[in-house]
Motif scaffolding. Structure first.
Motif, PDB file in Angstrom:
ATOM      1  N   GLN A  16       0.855  -1.194   0.000  1.00 40.46           N
ATOM      2  CA  GLN A  16       0.000   0.000   0.000  1.00 40.46           C
ATOM      3  C   GLN A  16       0.884   1.234   0.000  1.00 40.46           C
ATOM      4  O   GLN A  16       1.799   1.353   0.816  1.00 40.46           O
ATOM      5  N   PRO A  17       0.613   2.171  -0.885  1.00 40.03           N
ATOM      6  CA  PRO A  17       1.418   3.398  -0.905  1.00 40.03           C
ATOM      7  C   PRO A  17       1.095   4.287   0.292  1.00 40.03           C
ATOM      8  O   PRO A  17       0.058   4.116   0.938  1.00 40.03           O
ATOM      9  N   PRO A  18       1.957   5.252   0.572  1.00 35.24           N
ATOM     10  CA  PRO A  18       1.677   6.186   1.667  1.00 35.24           C
ATOM     11  C   PRO A  18       0.412   7.013   1.358  1.00 35.24           C
ATOM     12  O   PRO A  18       0.026   7.173   0.193  1.00 35.24           O
TER      13      PRO A  18
ATOM     14  N   PRO B  14      -4.380  11.319  -2.977  1.00 36.34           N
ATOM     15  CA  PRO B  14      -4.861  12.549  -3.632  1.00 36.34           C
ATOM     16  C   PRO B  14      -4.010  12.943  -4.834  1.00 36.34           C
ATOM     17  O   PRO B  14      -4.521  13.529  -5.793  1.00 36.34           O
ATOM     18  N   THR B  15      -2.740  12.578  -4.794  1.00 35.58           N
ATOM     19  CA  THR B  15      -1.857  12.884  -5.924  1.00 35.58           C
ATOM     20  C   THR B  15      -2.288  12.117  -7.172  1.00 35.58           C
ATOM     21  O   THR B  15      -2.254  12.650  -8.281  1.00 35.58           O
ATOM     22  N   VAL B  16      -2.719  10.891  -7.004  1.00 34.88           N
ATOM     23  CA  VAL B  16      -3.173  10.071  -8.134  1.00 34.88           C
ATOM     24  C   VAL B  16      -4.597  10.435  -8.535  1.00 34.88           C
ATOM     25  O   VAL B  16      -4.918  10.534  -9.717  1.00 34.88           O
ATOM     26  N   TRP B  17      -5.470  10.647  -7.543  1.00 35.87           N
ATOM     27  CA  TRP B  17      -6.879  10.900  -7.851  1.00 35.87           C
ATOM     28  C   TRP B  17      -7.098  12.196  -8.622  1.00 35.87           C
ATOM     29  O   TRP B  17      -8.002  12.270  -9.460  1.00 35.87           O
ATOM     30  N   THR B  18      -6.306  13.210  -8.365  1.00 38.76           N
ATOM     31  CA  THR B  18      -6.525  14.501  -9.040  1.00 38.76           C
ATOM     32  C   THR B  18      -6.471  14.372 -10.564  1.00 38.76           C
ATOM     33  O   THR B  18      -7.428  14.754 -11.250  1.00 38.76           O
ATOM     34  N   PRO B  19      -5.416  13.815 -11.149  1.00 39.67           N
ATOM     35  CA  PRO B  19      -5.435  13.672 -12.612  1.00 39.67           C
ATOM     36  C   PRO B  19      -6.467  12.649 -13.098  1.00 39.67           C
ATOM     37  O   PRO B  19      -7.010  12.791 -14.194  1.00 39.67           O
ATOM     38  N   LEU B  20      -6.753  11.629 -12.283  1.00 36.65           N
ATOM     39  CA  LEU B  20      -7.776  10.661 -12.702  1.00 36.65           C
ATOM     40  C   LEU B  20      -9.142  11.331 -12.801  1.00 36.65           C
ATOM     41  O   LEU B  20      -9.890  11.104 -13.765  1.00 36.65           O
ATOM     42  N   TYR B  21      -9.479  12.159 -11.828  1.00 35.61           N
ATOM     43  CA  TYR B  21     -10.751  12.892 -11.897  1.00 35.61           C
ATOM     44  C   TYR B  21     -10.776  13.814 -13.111  1.00 35.61           C
ATOM     45  O   TYR B  21     -11.804  13.952 -13.785  1.00 35.61           O
ATOM     46  N   ALA B  22      -9.652  14.441 -13.405  1.00 39.49           N
ATOM     47  CA  ALA B  22      -9.592  15.319 -14.580  1.00 39.49           C
ATOM     48  C   ALA B  22      -9.838  14.531 -15.866  1.00 39.49           C
ATOM     49  O   ALA B  22     -10.555  14.994 -16.765  1.00 39.49           O
TER      50      ALA B  22
END
Length: 176
Positions: A60-62, A67-75
């Motif tokens: 599991q990542p920290p 949020p770092t991954v989710w932001t571009p995914l939501y975009a």
């Protein structure tokens, strides 16, 4: 600097938003995605004692990665929805609207079921439903726009990864 060329064609400040593409679906999709993201984020508390004590897999990542991954995914979800809407027939648009509404609702519901309800089992169940919904959204967009479909693949992959994380937590937590 002018926003629209003399021929009424493409925008100089926003390439790809020329006369042939409508911008309103992008805005509507962005509002829907931001609403779902915010609704889910309200329930998340990675600093709670309950969450810190959950047995998590070594892979599991920290917490800051999420949020770092989710932001571009939501975009990309918003971009894909706007682009697909512009390429879809009226019937396909209604199918897309329904599929995305269900998908974004499940997306937000995961945070509430896992964190707010403190139920990794419920989170896993919602995550599995979200994975099925992702396949449905991908199938729906593929009828109208291949590039819009391709943009959703990282989102689906990340959700599958999140499902695996949820399953690992459920499997290793003796309290559940």
């Amino acid at each position: 600097m002018r926003l629209i060329s003399e021929r009424g064609g493409s925008s100089r400040l926003m390439p790809g938003f020329g006369a042939g593409l409508k911008w309103r679906p992008y805005v509507g999709a962005a509002v829907a995605v931001v609403t779902a993201a915010a609704a889910g984020a309200v329930a998340v508390d990675t600093d709670s004692a309950w969450y810190r004590e959950l047995p998590k897999p070594q892979w599991q990542p920290p917490s800051w990665v999420f949020p770092t991954v989710w932001t571009p995914l939501y975009a990309t979800i918003a971009w894909s929805a706007g682009r697909t809407w512009n390429h879809a027939s009226e019937r396909e648009r209604m199918n897309l609207l329904t599929a995305l509404t269900v998908n974004l609702t499940l997306n937000a519901a995961w945070s509430w079921s896992f964190f707010a309800a403190r139920s990794p089992r419920a989170g896993l169940a919602i995550s599995l439903l979200l994975d099925v919904s992702n396949l449905h959204v991908i199938g729906t967009t593929s009828r109208s726009d291949r590039r819009g479909t391709a943009a959703l693949l990282p989102y689906a992959a990340w959700c599958w990864y999140a499902t695996a994380l949820s399953a690992a937590i459920v499997r290793h937590d003796r309290r559940l």
